[in-house]
Design an enzyme around this catalytic site. Structure first.
Site, PDB file in Angstrom:
ATOM      1  N   CYS A 413       2.458   3.196  17.502  1.00 42.71           N
ATOM      2  CA  CYS A 413       3.690   3.613  16.507  1.00 42.71           C
ATOM      3  C   CYS A 413       4.885   3.748  17.251  1.00 42.71           C
ATOM      4  CB  CYS A 413       3.220   4.897  15.961  1.00 42.71           C
ATOM      5  SG  CYS A 413       4.279   5.442  14.566  1.00 42.71           S
ATOM      6  N   LYS A 447      -4.759  -1.172  18.663  1.00 45.18           N
ATOM      7  CA  LYS A 447      -3.646  -1.737  18.244  1.00 45.18           C
ATOM      8  C   LYS A 447      -2.423  -1.667  18.768  1.00 45.18           C
ATOM      9  CE  LYS A 447      -1.200  -1.831  13.654  1.00 45.18           C
ATOM     10  NZ  LYS A 447      -1.466  -1.328  12.280  1.00 45.18           N
ATOM     11  N   GLY A 528       3.312  -9.179   8.262  1.00 50.04           N
ATOM     12  CA  GLY A 528       3.845 -10.120   7.629  1.00 50.04           C
ATOM     13  C   GLY A 528       3.023 -10.973   6.728  1.00 50.04           C
TER      14      GLY A 528
HETATM   15  C1  LIG Z   1       4.602   2.845   5.612  1.00 44.34           C
HETATM   16  C2  LIG Z   1       4.123   2.193   6.766  1.00 44.34           C
HETATM   17  C3  LIG Z   1       3.098   3.430   7.368  1.00 44.34           C
HETATM   18  C4  LIG Z   1       2.330   2.734   8.505  1.00 44.34           C
HETATM   19  N1  LIG Z   1       1.513   3.892   9.174  1.00 44.34           N
HETATM   20  C5  LIG Z   1       0.574   3.000  10.098  1.00 44.34           C
HETATM   21  C6  LIG Z   1      -0.278   4.063  10.709  1.00 44.34           C
HETATM   22  O1  LIG Z   1      -0.402   4.926  10.172  1.00 44.34           O
HETATM   23  N2  LIG Z   1      -1.018   3.384  11.747  1.00 44.34           N
HETATM   24  C7  LIG Z   1      -0.963   2.222  12.157  1.00 44.34           C
HETATM   25  O2  LIG Z   1      -1.628   1.836  13.154  1.00 44.34           O
HETATM   26  N3  LIG Z   1       0.252   1.302  11.494  1.00 44.34           N
HETATM   27  C8  LIG Z   1       0.804   1.874  10.626  1.00 44.34           C
HETATM   28  N4  LIG Z   1       1.932   0.868  10.175  1.00 44.34           N
HETATM   29  C9  LIG Z   1       1.947  -0.349  10.581  1.00 44.34           C
HETATM   30  C10 LIG Z   1       1.156  -1.284   9.810  1.00 44.34           C
HETATM   31  O3  LIG Z   1      -0.211  -1.085   9.809  1.00 44.34           O
HETATM   32  C11 LIG Z   1       1.313  -2.734   9.968  1.00 44.34           C
HETATM   33  O4  LIG Z   1       1.043  -2.971  11.665  1.00 44.34           O
HETATM   34  C12 LIG Z   1       2.785  -3.310   9.957  1.00 44.34           C
HETATM   35  O5  LIG Z   1       3.353  -2.718   8.690  1.00 44.34           O
HETATM   36  C13 LIG Z   1       2.744  -4.714   9.972  1.00 44.34           C
HETATM   37  O6  LIG Z   1       1.974  -5.183   8.808  1.00 44.34           O
HETATM   38  P1  LIG Z   1       2.873  -5.742   7.455  1.00 44.34           P
HETATM   39  O7  LIG Z   1       4.066  -6.629   8.015  1.00 44.34           O
HETATM   40  O8  LIG Z   1       1.905  -6.510   6.795  1.00 44.34           O
HETATM   41  O9  LIG Z   1       3.474  -4.478   7.072  1.00 44.34           O
HETATM   42  C14 LIG Z   1       2.547   1.363   9.178  1.00 44.34           C
HETATM   43  C15 LIG Z   1       3.573   0.715   8.429  1.00 44.34           C
HETATM   44  C16 LIG Z   1       4.317   1.067   7.278  1.00 44.34           C
HETATM   45  C17 LIG Z   1       5.242   0.086   6.585  1.00 44.34           C
END
Ligand SMILES: Cc1cc2nc3c(=O)[nH]c(=O)nc-3n(C[C@H](O)[C@H](O)[C@H](O)COP(=O)(O)O)c2cc1C
Ligand code: FES
Length: 589
Positions: A413, A447, A528
């Site tokens: 994170c 991750k 994405g």
């Molecule tokens: C609102 C929000 C909360 C997230 N919370 C977590 C989390 O608790 N743990 C984690 O590993 N990733 C978290 N992420 C990251 C997502 O799991 C993901 O890796 C990231 O958004 C990229 O994917 P995307 O482009 O499809 O959103 C979060 C992302 C967003 C936008």
């Protein structure tokens, strides 16, 4: 499209409207034109917090009115503002009231009168008969009574101390009016939850269609984070206005969630904090899409990404919508409420920035969510985090007792203290070895993010320490600024957050390509993913499972079934027998 980023507006007019409420007027054609009665805007007090506020009026010439009660730190600070001061607004958000029936009763409790004023205005424009029943503790707290009368509504008042109108509760007045033969074709209500629950009991016995405006903790405001959960509905997107039937199988009137997602009773008799269980859901294992990763069988390879939902019931909804696995919010040893808002917004089309700050109810409290999620028979991936070996050991010791199929250790994170794990290979190795010694044979995915100089090197460290898979990528570090005030837009005290969505699509695929080349363990793609085309490219670069996050905001839950349908069509058209045949194809050319 709502205005999805906090945007500064001057307070045009500010006046006291009751002992606890001030009314703020702004000018925003963009927001006003799209606003419907029952919707809300996110109001940003720069440097303090951002809160959801119902729209009390919006006119075609761009006037927006909100009524803010002095009930918390942020609202108290807003009450100290003056005309001309700058406040951020984004929205409008949510589903509003739908006006139906010739004679409508609107039951307001306290500042619940605000959205009903907008609804009453709309109903009168449609030539409906409107009776407003407004209740408060005393006459000093009554809001918008004159405005309702000016619009042409009949108004009846109830005060608990008898200082004006009927002495007693507004719901007692409603009951008396119904008993005396008063007829309504629709009831709309907004106010304290226990009041609204009573309204629903009264109208249910008379079978009067009823709509309820529900309040929950709102962070993102647009359906991403799941903080506002109500029985698997997202109040900010699926609500805040619900038909009473939709609430029947939810915790409405019994319990709600804190900022961390932990459940708390809203009834004086602290009743059980359990959900009403949904029916058991069994997915279809389709020959073209089913797959096996780390010994776990998946009906299809598309899951949600971690952080898109805290509640087990929302994860259940993802599975029913077509997800082949569900991934929880990252859960730690201790309950965390996360950062102040703004915690999520759209920085450019389909690209978002968040700094949620890992809100979660703590691993022990999370059992209730796991139980709810398990009503869907798809693999359950529990995302966990911790900042040192001891903390992670404690989380793993609880997690291993839960019926989970895989763990995902969030080492990455980018905007919390916990990012230190990803930046310290020795610490990361120690944590993975410890978790593995506790949870084996449950597989562990680690991750990682692109924020470290060498993601492949980091992934190899994790592999060597015993990781069974790598998930990539987490969000990309960002620190957006409001250029008028020259302060960070995000509520995280450091101003840092992580970017997600479209901006990650290209870079994410490159990283998966590099990881597949270096690793022997499977790679799970996230970043994405908006379409089957993205999944195909990620698969060809080497991924075997695919997580969808930000696309849920713009595409909705349908994204799971859409991607699956388009994937199958592609596989059939190109002579593949299973998605697995695509994996790593780009490396074999
Ligand atoms: C609102 C929000 C909360 C997230 N919370 C977590 C989390 O608790 N743990 C984690 O590993 N990733 C978290 N992420 C990251 C997502 O799991 C993901 O890796 C990231 O958004 C990229 O994917 P995307 O482009 O499809 O959103 C979060 C992302 C967003 C936008
Ligand atoms: S606040 Fe509703 S989903 Fe984030």
């Amino acid at each position: 499209m709502p205005l999805n980023i906090p945007t500064l507006h001057r307070i045009e007019e500010l006046k006291k409207a009751s002992s606890e409420v001030k009314v703020f007027n702004f000018h925003s054609e963009e927001i006003a034109k799209q606003s419907e009665p029952g919707q809300f805007v996110m109001v940003w007090d720069p440097g303090i917090d951002e809160i959801p506020i119902s729209i009390a009026d919006a006119s075609p010439d761009g006037e927006i009115e909100v009524a803010i009660a002095d009930v918390g730190d942020c609202t108290h600070n807003l009450h100290q503002k003056h005309e001309g001061d700058l406040i951020g607004l984004r929205g409008p958000y949510g589903r509003g009231f739908s006006i139906d029936g010739e004679r409508i009763c609107m039951v307001a409790g306290g500042y619940g009168a605000a959205p009903l004023k907008f609804a009453a205005k709309r109903a009168k424009e449609l030539d409906k008969g409107v009776m407003v029943l407004e209740g408060a503790r005393s006459s000093a707290e009554l809001l918008y009574v004159k405005e309702f009368e000016r619009i042409g509504c009949e108004v009846r008042i109830a005060t608990e101390d008898g200082s004006e109108g009927y002495k007693g509760l507004i719901t007692d007045l409603l009951e008396e009016m119904r008993a005396s033969g008063e007829k309504f074709e629709q009831v709309l209500t907004c106010g304290p939850e226990l009041m609204m629950r009573r309204v629903c009991e009264i109208t249910r016995s008379e079978r009067i269609p009823t709509q309820v405006s529900v309040e929950r903790i709102v962070k993102c405001g647009c359906g991403a984070c799941g903080s506002c959960d109500l029985g698997g509905y997202r109040v900010c997107k699926d609500g805040p206005v619900f038909n009473v039937e939709e609430l029947e199988r939810t915790e409405f009137g019994n319990w709600k969630r804190e900022k961390s997602g932990k459940r708390i009773s809203i009834k004086p008799d602290a009743s059980a904090l359990l959900s009403i269980p949904p029916s058991q859901f069994t997915p279809e294992y389709e020959p073209l899409l089913k797959t096996e990763v780390c010994g776990v069988n998946f009906p299809n390879p598309i899951a949600n990404a971690a952080g898109f939902g805290v509640s087990g019931k929302l994860l259940y909804r993802y599975a029913v919508a077509g997800a082949g696995a569900v991934v929880t919010k990252s859960v730690g040893r201790y309950e965390r409420e996360g950062y102040p808002n703004p915690s999520f917004f759209e920085i450019s089309p389909h690209s978002y920035v968040n700094a949620m700050g890992l809100p979660n109810p703590g691993i022990r409290n999370y059992v209730l969510e796991i139980e709810d999620a398990k009503h869907a028979d798809v693999p359950l991936i529990l995302s966990i985090f911790g900042k040192n070996v001891e903390e992670c050991r404690e989380v793993a010791e609880v997690a291993v007792k839960y019926p989970i199929d895989m763990l995902e250790f969030n080492a990455s994170c980018p905007h919390t203290d916990f990012v230190a794990v990803e930046n310290n290979p020795k610490l990361l190795s120690g944590i993975i070895k410890e978790i593995r010694s506790i949870v084996h044979p449950v597989p562990i995915a680690v991750k990682i993010s692109p924020n470290v100089g060498d993601p492949a090197g980091l992934a190899m460290t994790a592999e060597k320490a015993g990781a069974d898979a790598i998930t990539a990528i987490n969000t990309v570090i960002a620190r957006p600024i409001d250029h008028t005030l020259n302060i960070p837009l995000l509520g995280n005290p450091t101003g840092y957050g992580g970017k997600s969505g479209k901006d990650l699509t290209v870079g994410g695929k490159d990283i998966i390509f590099a990881l597949y080349k270096e690793l022997k363990i499977p790679v799970i793609a996230v970043g994405g993913i908006f379409s089957a085309k993205d999944v195909i490219e990620y698969a060809r670069n080497g991924a075997c499972l695919f997580q969808v996050g930000s696309a849920l905001v713009s595409e909705g839950f349908e994204i799971f079934s859409c991607i699956n349908k388009d994937l199958k069509a592609y596989l059939v058209a190109n002579g593949y027998k299973n998605i697995g045949e695509l994996m790593g194809e780009a490396h074999r050319r």
